[in-house]
Design an enzyme around this catalytic site. Structure first.
Site, mmCIF file in Angstrom:
data_model
loop_
_atom_site.group_PDB
_atom_site.id
_atom_site.type_symbol
_atom_site.label_atom_id
_atom_site.label_comp_id
_atom_site.label_asym_id
_atom_site.label_seq_id
_atom_site.Cartn_x
_atom_site.Cartn_y
_atom_site.Cartn_z
ATOM 1 C CB CYS A 1 -18.327 -13.216 -37.235
ATOM 2 S SG CYS A 1 -19.423 -13.162 -35.803
ATOM 3 C CB CYS B 1 -23.117 -13.230 -38.343
ATOM 4 S SG CYS B 1 -21.755 -12.076 -38.527
ATOM 5 C CG ASP C 1 -30.108 4.563 8.535
ATOM 6 O OD1 ASP C 1 -28.878 4.698 8.664
ATOM 7 O OD2 ASP C 1 -30.631 3.792 7.712
ATOM 8 C CE LYS D 1 4.686 -4.941 0.931
ATOM 9 N NZ LYS D 1 3.862 -4.331 -0.082
ATOM 10 C CG ASP E 1 -1.929 -5.347 -3.191
ATOM 11 O OD1 ASP E 1 -1.220 -4.334 -3.274
ATOM 12 O OD2 ASP E 1 -2.116 -6.142 -4.129
ATOM 13 C CB CYS F 1 -23.358 -9.891 -35.903
ATOM 14 S SG CYS F 1 -22.456 -11.097 -34.934
ATOM 15 C CD GLU G 1 2.880 -5.309 11.623
ATOM 16 O OE1 GLU G 1 2.536 -4.503 10.737
ATOM 17 O OE2 GLU G 1 3.502 -4.989 12.649
ATOM 18 C CE LYS H 1 5.494 -3.010 10.042
ATOM 19 N NZ LYS H 1 4.197 -2.444 10.370
ATOM 20 C CB SER I 1 9.052 1.793 -0.095
ATOM 21 O OG SER I 1 10.368 1.798 -0.530
ATOM 22 C CG LEU I 2 8.389 -1.924 4.261
ATOM 23 C CD1 LEU I 2 7.323 -2.950 4.582
ATOM 24 C CD2 LEU I 2 9.261 -1.692 5.486
ATOM 25 C CE1 TYR J 1 1.718 0.769 7.164
ATOM 26 C CE2 TYR J 1 -0.123 -0.467 6.244
ATOM 27 C CZ TYR J 1 0.886 0.467 6.098
ATOM 28 O OH TYR J 1 1.045 1.108 4.911
ATOM 29 N NE ARG K 1 5.763 5.802 -0.796
ATOM 30 C CZ ARG K 1 6.589 4.833 -0.901
ATOM 31 N NH1 ARG K 1 6.262 3.661 -0.486
ATOM 32 N NH2 ARG K 1 7.761 5.010 -1.443
ATOM 33 C CD GLU L 1 -32.626 -0.330 17.069
ATOM 34 O OE1 GLU L 1 -33.236 -0.405 18.132
ATOM 35 O OE2 GLU L 1 -31.773 -1.168 16.707
ATOM 36 C CE LYS M 1 5.851 -6.481 -2.844
ATOM 37 N NZ LYS M 1 5.612 -6.038 -4.121
ATOM 38 C CB CYS N 1 -18.107 -9.421 -35.991
ATOM 39 S SG CYS N 1 -19.538 -9.617 -37.075
HETATM 40 S S1 IVH Z 1 5.144 -0.763 7.494
HETATM 41 C C1 IVH Z 1 8.689 2.159 7.431
HETATM 42 N N1 IVH Z 1 3.267 -2.592 7.529
HETATM 43 O O1 IVH Z 1 3.798 -1.790 2.039
HETATM 44 C C2 IVH Z 1 7.714 1.037 7.387
HETATM 45 N N2 IVH Z 1 3.648 -1.452 5.485
HETATM 46 O O2 IVH Z 1 6.564 -1.378 0.490
HETATM 47 C C3 IVH Z 1 6.415 1.453 6.874
HETATM 48 N N3 IVH Z 1 2.133 -2.104 3.677
HETATM 49 O O3 IVH Z 1 4.303 1.646 1.703
HETATM 50 C C4 IVH Z 1 5.561 0.422 6.317
HETATM 51 N N4 IVH Z 1 0.970 -3.569 4.824
HETATM 52 O O4 IVH Z 1 1.908 0.841 1.893
HETATM 53 C C5 IVH Z 1 3.926 -1.687 6.774
HETATM 54 N N5 IVH Z 1 1.621 -4.204 7.746
HETATM 55 C C6 IVH Z 1 2.255 -3.309 7.002
HETATM 56 C C7 IVH Z 1 1.923 -3.066 5.648
HETATM 57 C C8 IVH Z 1 2.656 -2.130 4.919
HETATM 58 C C9 IVH Z 1 1.108 -2.968 3.654
HETATM 59 C C10 IVH Z 1 2.562 -1.314 2.494
HETATM 60 C C11 IVH Z 1 2.762 0.150 2.768
HETATM 61 C C12 IVH Z 1 4.171 0.455 2.393
HETATM 62 C C13 IVH Z 1 4.534 -0.710 1.529
HETATM 63 C C14 IVH Z 1 6.002 -1.006 1.671
#
Ligand code: IVH
Length: 664
Positions: A406, A409, A38, A115, A117, A430, A113, A288, A83-84, A225, A136, A36, A312, A424
């Site tokens: 091998c 063979c 489509d 994280k 990947d 082989c 939250e 946060k 970054s964090l 996020y 980024r 539907e 981490k 080999c």
């Molecule tokens: S907040 C200033 N929230 O982790 C704060 N980052 O090393 C901005 N990431 O570059 C980031 N999940 O790519 C935030 N729930 C989350 C995340 C998150 C993954 C990544 C993001 C960031 C890196 C930080």
């Protein structure tokens, strides 16, 4: 339909389809079938095609991507993408909490939250409409990947709901779900392309693809996020995300407010155990400060916010015993040592085997049979042995000597100086190499013959098919004599083999299994050299000079044709009537001689038709104007900024009528 009714219907269909996309990709609650969906999409596509004046860059039809070669423009971030800070232990987190408590006197809460990947992305919206997506990059400026990001169906192009700021930015992570990743890697291996190591590499690689219709096929997804802007709906980070969810964004359902660091640690411990049940990868937890005024109070260091930190996860590790090492021989003759382990549960699956890659790896680990080994599942899918627990080494632990011959063979293995693998060299006798070559030859992207691994084994073991050319000598009597074959299935196999004689040369070239020649390189080589004879007689220099053919591929082609048996096989394939030269597309014209076009505005025919005309006349398309643009093809209602840019860079501007004359 008159113009007014058409306009209304288009608006209705766009709204409907946006809603269905949201229900399917964001909320996981579709209310109509794919069929539907489509059907509605098709109706919209047709109406838009007939009415180019109603073009809207944010229409759901624009999500399929296009073949314009994206040259990513660099964009400066309004707010730098920092970054964090990372932590790896509860102790470090407790220190972080104490620092915050010293700085802010009032009560505060944490937003905990997952994280994700993947690859971080910044999305910009104006008047409820998606405008731009930027990677980024170096944190200060990133690549404009708007066209690619538009193909991600969970990212809304038109927002709905209340309190939407006129302008705002929202950041998140683009990722590839496990299932999509596994399917993609399977397909890549089938066409001789290198598999991605993990979903993260796969997501970031896909995001940078030059062709957005390819990105659309990658089925990426995106969690948001972080909402930024001057006029946000609330003063709480988590409430802002909840509001953004109501506008159509995909926000994780696993965000939790923690009142103190103990609750944070509880959240971390829970997800450390449960993360393997998710359909996507996370590599930690982000915490946060939830209040935006408290975030402002804490501020930023040069590199990271003081109000957030990540924890981490350690890669999950288990101990088990190495019971034996066996050696596998692949299609190319490469020998891979495989560790056979006492079965052990790791990250939700039972692990029995781990790749040891090559001899160097065995030496590096100083591994012995009977050793207790540490097995880890990092970002990679295949588990790996990361070390040996020496304290548990049994006295009689047996040293590993890499095999010299091998296992299939008996040929003496060879090692090239520039590679870690042993090979080999017995390519023509082989068994796993021969069977592997036949399996590759008949695979979907090569000759597409309808037979599986078991049939290849049966044909090979019976001595009927020892190489790819033998397939074309098979008789009905031979096939029917095999276990499991009846009259009908034997006829089907013969028909499928006969059909494969029509397979285009580029697929056949790929099917020959020349090392390093994947489907993409095979297409490029076939396009430039046209016949198998030309490829065979080309010198190393000539091959290296071809567009997109490197020294490794060129060398490998020379090696392939220096083997008389390969030359003989090709001769037989030719006599059997296979396509050993490229059939040129007669429609192809060269009027535009690789000129780079940027198009903008609306035309008397649809933009897709304009694009096809450019490409079928050997012109190239680019998404945005730069000093590499040769011509700016201008339709009606072109934005003044684009025209201004073209004029500034002295790019010739042509209109539809001039263009038509050019290709006449
Ligand atoms: S907040 C200033 N929230 O982790 C704060 N980052 O090393 C901005 N990431 O570059 C980031 N999940 O790519 C935030 N729930 C989350 C995340 C998150 C993954 C990544 C993001 C960031 C890196 C930080």
């Amino acid at each position: 339909m008159n113009k007014k009714t058409t306009k209304k219907r288009i608006a209705f269909l766009r709204q409907e389809l946006d809603g269905h996309n949201k229900r399917y990709y964001v909320e996981n609650k579709p209310i109509i079938s794919d069929k539907e969906f489509d059907f509605l999409m098709k109706e919209l596509e047709e109406l838009e095609k007939e009415n180019p004046d109603f073009y809207d860059p944010n229409s759901p039809t624009q999500r399929v991507g296009n073949d314009i070669n994206n040259a990513f423009e660099q964009v400066v971030h309004k707010y730098p993408m920092l970054s964090l800070g990372n932590t790896y232990s509860a102790e470090e987190l407790i220190n972080f909490d104490s620092r915050i408590r010293k700085s802010i006197e009032s009560e505060f809460t944490y937003s905990c939250e997952l994280k994700f990947d993947g690859a971080s992305i910044s999305l910009f919206y104006k008047d409820g409409k998606f405008q731009r997506a930027v990677t980024r990059g170096d944190g200060t400026k990133g690549d404009d990947v708007t066209q690619n990001v538009m193909t991600i169906k969970s990212i809304p192009l038109n927002l709905t709901g209340k309190n939407i700021p006129v302008e705002f930015e929202i950041r998140g992570e683009i990722f590839m779900p496990h299932k999509v990743f596994e399917d993609l890697n399977k397909q890549r291996q089938e066409i001789g392309e290198q598999a991605f190591a993990n979903p993260r590499n796969s997501a970031s690689g896909s995001l940078k693809l030059l062709n957005s219709s390819e990105v659309a096929k990658r089925k990426l997804d995106c969690f948001l996020y972080y909402l930024l802007g001057e006029k946000l709906p609330t003063l709480s980070h988590s409430q802002n995300l909840a509001t953004a969810k109501s506008w159509g964004f995909k926000i994780s359902e696993h965000i939790k407010i923690a009142k103190n660091i103990d609750e944070v640690l509880e959240y971390i411990n829970f997800w450390d155990k449960e993360r393997h049940k998710l359909e996507y990868d996370i590599d930690g937890i982000v915490i946060k400060i939830d209040s935006i005024s408290q975030q402002d109070e804490l501020g930023f260091t040069a590199k990271t916010p003081r109000w957030a930190i990540s924890y981490k996860f350690k890669a999950e590790q288990v101990e088990t015993t190495l019971q034996s090492i066996t050696y596998q021989v692949g299609r190319t003759g490469a020998v891979t040592p495989v560790a056979n382990l006492k079965p052990v549960l790791l990250a939700g699956t039972t692990v029995k085997r781990a790749s040891l890659h090559n001899q160097d790896q065995i030496k590096l680990l100083d591994i012995r049979i009977g050793d207790t080994v540490f097995v880890e599942k990092g970002g990679e899918i295949i588990p790996k042995i990361v070390g040996v627990n020496i304290d548990k080494r049994p006295e009689n632990a047996e040293k590993v000597t890499f095999i010299a011959e091998c296992p299939e063979c008996g040929s003496k293995l060879e090692k090239h100086d520039d590679e870690a693998a042993h090979y080999c060299p017995n390519e023509s006798n082989c068994p796993p190499q021969l069977k592997g070559k036949i399996e590759h030859f008949i695979s979907r992207n090569a000759l597409n013959i309808n037979a599986g691994e078991a049939t290849v084994k049966a044909l090979f073991d019976a001595g009927f098919v020892k190489n790819i050319a033998d397939l074309y000598k098979l008789t009905f009597e031979q096939i029917i004599s095999l276990d499991g074959f009846k009259e009908k299935s034997a006829q089907n196999l013969l028909a499928s083999i006969a059909d494969s004689k029509q397979i285009p040369f580029e697929n056949l070239l790929f099917g020959l299994g020349i090392r390093h020649v994947g489907l993409t390189s095979a297409k490029k080589i076939a396009k430039q050299l046209k016949t198998i004879e030309n490829i065979q007689k080309a010198s190393l220099e000539q091959l290296t000079e071809l567009e997109d053919v490197g020294a490794v591929v060129a060398k490998s082609i020379i090696t392939f044709f220096s083997d008389d048996q390969n030359v003989e096989i090709i001769q037989t394939l030719k006599q059997s009537g296979l396509q050993l030269e490229r059939i040129e597309n007669k429609e192809f014209k060269n009027k535009l001689n690789e000129k780079k076009f940027v198009i903008s505005g609306t035309f008397s025919i649809s933009r897709d038709e304009i694009k096809k005309l450019i490409e079928s006349n050997n012109g190239k398309l680019a998404a945005s104007i730069s000093n590499k643009t040769d011509l700016f093809l201008c339709g009606e209602n072109v934005g003044p900024a684009k025209l201004e840019k073209a004029r500034k860079l002295n790019i010739p501007i042509i209109y539809e009528a001039d263009f038509m004359k050019l290709i006449e």
